[in-house]
Motif scaffolding. Structure first.
Motif, PDB file in Angstrom:
ATOM      1  N   ASP A 117       0.777  -1.077   0.328  1.00 18.98           N
ATOM      2  CA  ASP A 117      -0.153  -0.134   0.062  1.00 18.98           C
ATOM      3  C   ASP A 117       1.054   1.136  -0.600  1.00 18.98           C
ATOM      4  O   ASP A 117       0.484   2.133   0.579  1.00 18.98           O
ATOM      5  N   GLN A 118       2.160   1.690  -0.712  1.00 22.90           N
ATOM      6  CA  GLN A 118       3.024   2.718  -0.413  1.00 22.90           C
ATOM      7  C   GLN A 118       3.421   1.966  -1.956  1.00 22.90           C
ATOM      8  O   GLN A 118       3.918   1.274  -2.561  1.00 22.90           O
ATOM      9  N   CYS A 135       0.342   0.997  -6.272  1.00 20.86           N
ATOM     10  CA  CYS A 135       0.504   2.073  -6.346  1.00 20.86           C
ATOM     11  C   CYS A 135       1.323   3.603  -6.921  1.00 20.86           C
ATOM     12  O   CYS A 135       0.841   4.398  -6.269  1.00 20.86           O
ATOM     13  N   LEU A 189       1.274  13.677   0.985  1.00 20.39           N
ATOM     14  CA  LEU A 189       2.674  12.206   0.903  1.00 20.39           C
ATOM     15  C   LEU A 189       3.566  12.462   1.368  1.00 20.39           C
ATOM     16  O   LEU A 189       4.582  13.110   1.435  1.00 20.39           O
ATOM     17  N   ARG A 190       4.746  11.059   2.057  1.00 19.41           N
ATOM     18  CA  ARG A 190       5.868  11.428   2.670  1.00 19.41           C
ATOM     19  C   ARG A 190       6.932  10.325   1.884  1.00 19.41           C
ATOM     20  O   ARG A 190       6.063   8.815   1.540  1.00 19.41           O
ATOM     21  N   GLN A 209      10.318   5.736  -2.060  1.00 14.45           N
ATOM     22  CA  GLN A 209       9.063   4.682  -1.220  1.00 14.45           C
ATOM     23  C   GLN A 209       8.139   5.845  -0.806  1.00 14.45           C
ATOM     24  O   GLN A 209       8.594   7.079  -0.072  1.00 14.45           O
ATOM     25  N   ARG A 211       4.194   7.090   0.569  1.00 13.93           N
ATOM     26  CA  ARG A 211       3.743   6.906   1.553  1.00 13.93           C
ATOM     27  C   ARG A 211       2.280   7.549   1.481  1.00 13.93           C
ATOM     28  O   ARG A 211       2.254   8.934   1.547  1.00 13.93           O
ATOM     29  N   ASP A 212       1.307   7.071   0.820  1.00 11.21           N
ATOM     30  CA  ASP A 212      -0.262   8.408   1.385  1.00 11.21           C
ATOM     31  C   ASP A 212       0.169   7.879   3.271  1.00 11.21           C
ATOM     32  O   ASP A 212      -0.991   7.305   4.254  1.00 11.21           O
ATOM     33  N   VAL A 213       0.133   9.890   3.929  1.00  9.53           N
ATOM     34  CA  VAL A 213      -0.452   9.868   5.239  1.00  9.53           C
ATOM     35  C   VAL A 213      -1.172  11.210   5.102  1.00  9.53           C
ATOM     36  O   VAL A 213      -1.272  11.720   6.532  1.00  9.53           O
TER      37      VAL A 213
END
Length: 446
Positions: A117-118, A135, A189-190, A209, A211-213
């Motif tokens: 999921d990233q 993703c 996004l991170r 990478q 990640r949706d934060v």
């Protein structure tokens, strides 16, 4: 650790095995042909032995023995060729199984990356994208095929600059936060980065990478907001007691003073000063009540509420003022509101009316106010959008701060109180602002 992708020798191996099989088949055919010749020659020699005189058969028998030994050797070669051909077939089958296993392994690796999921993006030492998972495609939404292209062309998110900075520091804890428009919604996004190496430790590039934060940022923001209210309850009660009582006494004495002065025909200046005192006392009382409402932790009076009726009522209340300001109010319902939701009707009306009035104040020269109701993830979302000039970006972090306001009038507690009420409903209040206007969104659980 990643291994360096091997060169494509698959076709060369296939051609080699096929050539070896064909060579074995030809050698087998020639050997069988030679054996058949030996058998025929043996029969001819046996015929000659029977026809030759007895004193001449010794040489013929010696020739027959040599032919038999040659036949035996040829048979041994034939068996060797058969075994070799069988071994080559086993080698071919083993090669096919290894290729199938490799394809299954690649498919499994691709499935694993697609299920993460990233976003996972690999780039080579030249900064070109070598792979990206599903993703990553969803979050960055590249307009063209990105594999083999420079990273800077992948998206408007400045990942290339982050990689350049990371090459200098190379810290595993280093990250950068970005905002991106994903499927029409603003997402946080991170980005993280790591070195991509082969089995020998050689540098092949980098692994990015993303990640949706967004949810995490919202939770952290919500926690920061809730921290403002912690400990304010007792402070509010104390202030209300210490200020309200003297204020009430002062108001009573001002009223008595006003009645006594009225008998002596006071001047206009005296009446004006008294009016100022009464106005300022009322303002202090209003501020005190607002602070108490903000800091108190009173329980909600939850009851089934028809959200459609509640929205229509607030729109009707705001319509006369909207007509005066030449503001058109639109209501867009995109979900079923026939089912009631648990809520505190009075406080929910307070939130919605406050947002509608704020939106109207943002359009002094007229415009369009749109109330949109949708449903997502089991939650009802009410969006109040205006077509004003928007909120300056440097003020976004202060919008929900108590006593912060950009208006000449008001205490600055309206949005802070709305935010608290939504938190009490286990919901959320957020906004998005640009030069085209501002959208406040209420999220309520069903």
């Amino acid at each position: 650790m990643f291994r360096t992708p091997p060169k494509n020798y698959g076709k060369l191996y296939q051609l080699g095995i096929i050539g070896l099989l064909m060579l074995s088949a030809v050698a087998l055919a020639i050997t069988i042909w030679v054996e058949l010749d030996f058998l025929r020659e043996q029969k001819i020699v046996e015929e000659l032995i029977r026809k030759l005189p007895s004193d001449s058969t010794a040489s013929a028998k010696e020739l027959a023995g040599a032919l038999r030994w040659q036949f035996r050797l040829t048979t041994l070669v034939l068996v060797n060729l058969v075994v070799t051909g069988f071994a080559v077939m086993l080698l071919w089958r083993a090669y096919q199984l290894s290729q199938e296993s490799l394809r299954d392994f690649k498919a499994l690796a691709a499935d694993i990356l697609s299920s993460i999921d990233q976003a996972v993006i690999t780039i080579d030492v030249q900064g070109n994208v070598t792979s990206i998972n599903r993703c990553g495609l969803e979050l960055l939404n590249p307009k063209t095929e990105c594999v083999g292209r420079p990273l800077k062309e992948l998206s408007a998110v400045p990942l290339h600059d982050f990689c350049t900075e990371w090459k200098i520091e190379k810290s595993p804890t280093m990250f950068r936060d970005y905002k991106a428009n994903v499927n029409g919604s603003q997402r946080a996004l991170r980005a993280f980065c790591q070195t991509l190496c082969d089995y020998a430790g050689n540098d092949l590039g980098m692994v990015l990478q993303l990640r949706d934060v967004t949810k995490r940022v919202l939770i952290e923001d919500r926690m920061r907001r809730m921290e403002r209210y912690m400990g304010l309850g007792s402070l509010a009660a104390g202030l209300h007691h210490e200020i309200k009582n003297p204020l009430t006494a002062l108001s009573l004495h001002v009223q008595l003073l006003e009645e006594q002065i009225a008998e002596d025909n006071p001047s206009e200046d005296v009446l004006q000063m008294l009016n100022v005192i009464k106005t300022e006392m009322a303002r202090v009382g209003g501020v005190l009540e607002g602070f108490r409402d903000l800091a108190s932790s009173g329980q909600l009076n939850l009851a089934p509420v028809n959200l459609m009726n509640l929205i229509q009522r607030q729109v009707e209340l705001a319509t006369p003022q909207a007509d005066q300001q030449k503001i058109q109010i639109q209501t867009v319902i995109k979900c079923d509101l026939s089912k009631e939701i648990p809520a505190d009707r009075i406080r929910l009306e307070q939130v919605l009316l406050n947002l509608i009035l704020n939106a109207m104040e943002a359009m002094p020269d007229g415009g369009t106010l749109t109330v949109t109701v949708t449903e997502a993830d089991g939650n009802v979302q009410v969006e109040v959008a205006d077509t004003g000039k928007g909120i300056p970006e440097d003020l976004h972090d202060k919008v929900f701060d108590p006593y912060f306001t950009t208006k000449n009038e008001g205490t600055g507690l309206g949005l802070a109180l709305c935010d608290k009420i939504m938190n009490q409903h286990q919901g959320n209040l957020s906004f998005h602002s640009s030069e085209q206007g501002t959208k406040f969104q209420l999220t309520l659980p069903r």
